[in-house]
Each structure stands twice: as C-alpha cells, then as structure tokens.
Design an enzyme around this catalytic site. Structure first.
Site, PDB file in Angstrom:
ATOM      1  N   GLY A 178       2.647  -0.963   4.499  1.00 44.38           N
ATOM      2  CA  GLY A 178       2.657   0.466   4.170  1.00 44.38           C
ATOM      3  C   GLY A 178       4.073   0.967   3.965  1.00 44.38           C
ATOM      4  O   GLY A 178       4.679   0.726   2.922  1.00 44.38           O
ATOM      5  N   GLU A 183      -7.337   4.920   6.941  1.00 40.17           N
ATOM      6  CA  GLU A 183      -7.096   6.318   6.551  1.00 40.17           C
ATOM      7  C   GLU A 183      -8.244   6.878   5.727  1.00 40.17           C
ATOM      8  O   GLU A 183      -8.447   8.084   5.669  1.00 40.17           O
ATOM      9  CB  GLU A 183      -5.740   6.420   5.822  1.00 40.17           C
ATOM     10  N   SER A 203       2.752  -1.730  10.571  1.00 39.05           N
ATOM     11  CA  SER A 203       4.188  -1.780  10.860  1.00 39.05           C
ATOM     12  C   SER A 203       4.825  -3.145  10.613  1.00 39.05           C
ATOM     13  O   SER A 203       5.592  -3.637  11.434  1.00 39.05           O
ATOM     14  CB  SER A 203       4.454  -1.305  12.284  1.00 39.05           C
ATOM     15  N   ASN A 246       0.860  -1.179   0.000  1.00 35.45           N
ATOM     16  CA  ASN A 246       0.000   0.000   0.000  1.00 35.45           C
ATOM     17  C   ASN A 246       0.897   1.230   0.000  1.00 35.45           C
ATOM     18  O   ASN A 246       1.409   1.629   1.037  1.00 35.45           O
ATOM     19  CB  ASN A 246      -0.906  -0.031   1.250  1.00 35.45           C
ATOM     20  N   TRP A 247       1.078   1.804  -1.189  1.00 33.49           N
ATOM     21  CA  TRP A 247       1.997   2.942  -1.308  1.00 33.49           C
ATOM     22  C   TRP A 247       1.399   4.228  -0.732  1.00 33.49           C
ATOM     23  O   TRP A 247       2.097   5.224  -0.595  1.00 33.49           O
ATOM     24  CB  TRP A 247       2.362   3.165  -2.782  1.00 33.49           C
ATOM     25  N   LYS A 248       0.097   4.211  -0.467  1.00 29.52           N
ATOM     26  CA  LYS A 248      -0.581   5.425   0.026  1.00 29.52           C
ATOM     27  C   LYS A 248      -0.297   6.587  -0.946  1.00 29.52           C
ATOM     28  O   LYS A 248      -0.271   6.350  -2.139  1.00 29.52           O
ATOM     29  CB  LYS A 248      -0.154   5.727   1.464  1.00 29.52           C
ATOM     30  N   GLU A 251      -6.012  -4.699  10.404  1.00 29.11           N
ATOM     31  CA  GLU A 251      -4.992  -3.682  10.678  1.00 29.11           C
ATOM     32  C   GLU A 251      -5.362  -2.899  11.929  1.00 29.11           C
ATOM     33  O   GLU A 251      -6.132  -1.937  11.859  1.00 29.11           O
ATOM     34  CB  GLU A 251      -4.912  -2.688   9.520  1.00 29.11           C
ATOM     35  N   GLY A 286       1.935   2.582  10.881  1.00 25.40           N
ATOM     36  CA  GLY A 286       2.878   3.689  10.668  1.00 25.40           C
ATOM     37  C   GLY A 286       3.926   3.844  11.753  1.00 25.40           C
ATOM     38  O   GLY A 286       4.447   4.934  11.955  1.00 25.40           O
ATOM     39  N   HIS A 314      -9.918   1.163   4.178  1.00 25.73           N
ATOM     40  CA  HIS A 314      -8.668   1.416   4.906  1.00 25.73           C
ATOM     41  C   HIS A 314      -8.921   2.459   6.009  1.00 25.73           C
ATOM     42  O   HIS A 314      -9.711   3.381   5.825  1.00 25.73           O
ATOM     43  CB  HIS A 314      -7.587   1.910   3.949  1.00 25.73           C
TER      44      HIS A 314
HETATM   45  P1  PGA Z   1       2.296   0.658   7.801  1.00 26.61           P
HETATM   46  O1  PGA Z   1       0.907   0.864   7.031  1.00 26.61           O
HETATM   47  O2  PGA Z   1       2.898  -0.616   7.290  1.00 26.61           O
HETATM   48  O3  PGA Z   1       3.097   1.850   7.427  1.00 26.61           O
HETATM   49  O4  PGA Z   1       1.975   0.575   9.249  1.00 26.61           O
HETATM   50  C1  PGA Z   1       0.018  -0.192   6.856  1.00 26.61           C
HETATM   51  C2  PGA Z   1      -1.274   0.322   6.274  1.00 26.61           C
HETATM   52  O5  PGA Z   1      -1.741   1.394   6.702  1.00 26.61           O
HETATM   53  O6  PGA Z   1      -1.862  -0.310   5.395  1.00 26.61           O
END
Ligand code: PGA
Length: 252
Positions: free
Chosen positions: A232, A95, A211, A8-10, A163, A169, A93
C-alpha cells in the site's frame, strides 16, 4: 516462481500528472528485473488511461462489481476492466469489506472476475488476534466462503493476499513477523488443499500485505516464505517501491 509484487495505490495520487510520473518510475525500475512480476493497481480513472501492461508490468483494478452490466450507478464490471487492458483485479480488500462487503458479495465478485478470465488477487485477513486463536476459524471462513463454488480449474487464475488488518497502514515495525507469516502461509495452503486437493492448490501464490516496506521485505520473503507482496503506502513512494522490487528480484 517469480515473486509477485502488487502496488495498491488505493485512492492516490490526487492528480493524473503524479500518477503518470509514478507509473513511469516503476516501469523504469522494473524493466530489467527478471525475477519479479509487477502489478500496478491504480484508481479506475487512471487505469483507463494507462493502456495495457508491458513486459513484466501488468495492470490491475482495485475492485470490480459482480453484475455483468446494467443499471448499477457508479459500478464497474469485470468485462470493462478486462477490455481496458487490465489483467488483474483485487477482490475483498479489507477497506472494501469495511464499506459493507461480506463474504457473499466477495464471492460473487470473485466469480464475476474469474468468468472474464481476470487474475483475482483475493484478500483475506483478521481484524485482531485473540489469544485463543479464533482468527484461524475466521480466516478459514473468509477463504472457503469467498471461494465457494469455484472450480479447481480456476485456481490457476487465483492469487491469495493475506493481509492482517491490524498490520495495514502502519510501519515495518508494526508489520507481521516473518515466522508468523510462515505459519499463516502453511495454514492457508492446508485449507486450500483440503478444499481443492493438492494438484492446483499448492500452486496458488500466497502474498503478504500490511506495512511492507524496504526494511521488512527481505525477511518476509525469506523466512516468511511469502510469494510476494501487496504493497500500500510504500508503493506511492517511488524510491521505496523500487527498493522492494529490487529485493524481491534478488531473493530466490
Ligand atoms: P499498507 O497497505 O502497505 O499501507 O499497509 C496494504 C494494503 O492495504 O493493501
């Protein structure tokens, strides 16, 4: 079952050049790995330039809108995502939920994506853990409301990404412990079986996200019994992501 590793490159990277370089590095690393299925989810603008998935590397969108077409400025439909060559989509997600998406909206998006035969990576996760275990109830609601009206038959196009938001993060040290992931995976399976019956429900892959780094990948797969990861920040560092892929390929 092959391990499913989703990148997930966001909202990264900032240039097309960097995005292409990252994709190339992942393709190179993943080509020889038979035990993993890799899904790259870049921002929409890059997705349209990346073409179709090849071999064990697939493409996915990070979101999708629930309407089929029309006057919805800024939105992208499931049909568009499919037509451009993506086979997967992340829905719900945390976010996106933070931007105001509730379970009803998430459910509409899941349905819209399934209607186009996209593979849905459906995200759930609690914000905090209380000592009374109320997060179990919260997760059950997220699952059942998000999957409301979904047929048992559609389960073959469903992947669950668990998640915990408190673990997103950060770093491997702050991620969920493998034994806790194991417990959550059993809990999610139980709810799916209760809702859909054993047949089909037990085949739905359950990924862990929050993470994931090379340091904790192996234990989360082995002791945590995750069927794969939603990665992420570590998916933006070619070397770290390649390492996670190699670990997942090795763990049977
Ligand atoms: P992260 O993000 O690996 O940076 O914790 C995961 C995600 O939000 O999908």
């Amino acid at each position: 079952m092959k391990k499913i590793i989703v990148a997930n490159w966001k909202m990264n990277p900032s240039t097309l050049k960097e995005a292409r370089e990252l994709l190339r590095a992942v393709r190179r690393a993943a080509k020889k790995l038979r035990g993993v299925q890799v899904i790259i989810c870049p921002p929409f603008v890059y997705l349209s330039l990346f073409g179709r998935g090849r071999n064990n590397i697939h493409l996915g969108a990070q979101d999708v809108f629930f309407e089929r077409k029309g006057a919805f400025t800024g939105e992208v439909s499931a049909a568009m995502v499919k037509d451009i060559g993506a086979a997967y989509v992340i829905v719900g997600h945390s976010e996106r939920r933070k931007q105001g998406e509730d379970n009803v909206v998430v459910n509409r998006k899941v349905k819209a994506a399934l209607a186009e035969y996209l593979q849905v990576i459906f995200c759930i996760g609690e914000t905090v853990r209380d000592i009374h275990g109320r997060y179990f109830q919260f997760l059950e609601e997220e699952l059942l409301e998000g999957l409301q009206g979904i047929s048992r038959n559609a389960l073959k196009n469903l992947i669950i990404a668990y998640e915990p938001i408190w673990a997103i993060g950060k770093s491997a040290d702050d991620a969920m412990r493998p034994e806790d992931m194991h417990q959550m995976s059993i809990f999610i399976k139980k709810i799916l079986v209760k809702r859909f019956g054993k047949r089909g429900a037990l085949k739905v892959p359950i990924l862990y996200g929050g993470s994931v780094e090379p340091e904790n990948a192996e234990s989360l797969l082995r002791e945590g019994e995750a069927n794969g990861f939603l990665v992420g920040h570590a998916s933006l560092r070619a070397k770290d992501f390649q390492e996670i892929l190699a670990i997942a390929n090795r763990v049977k």
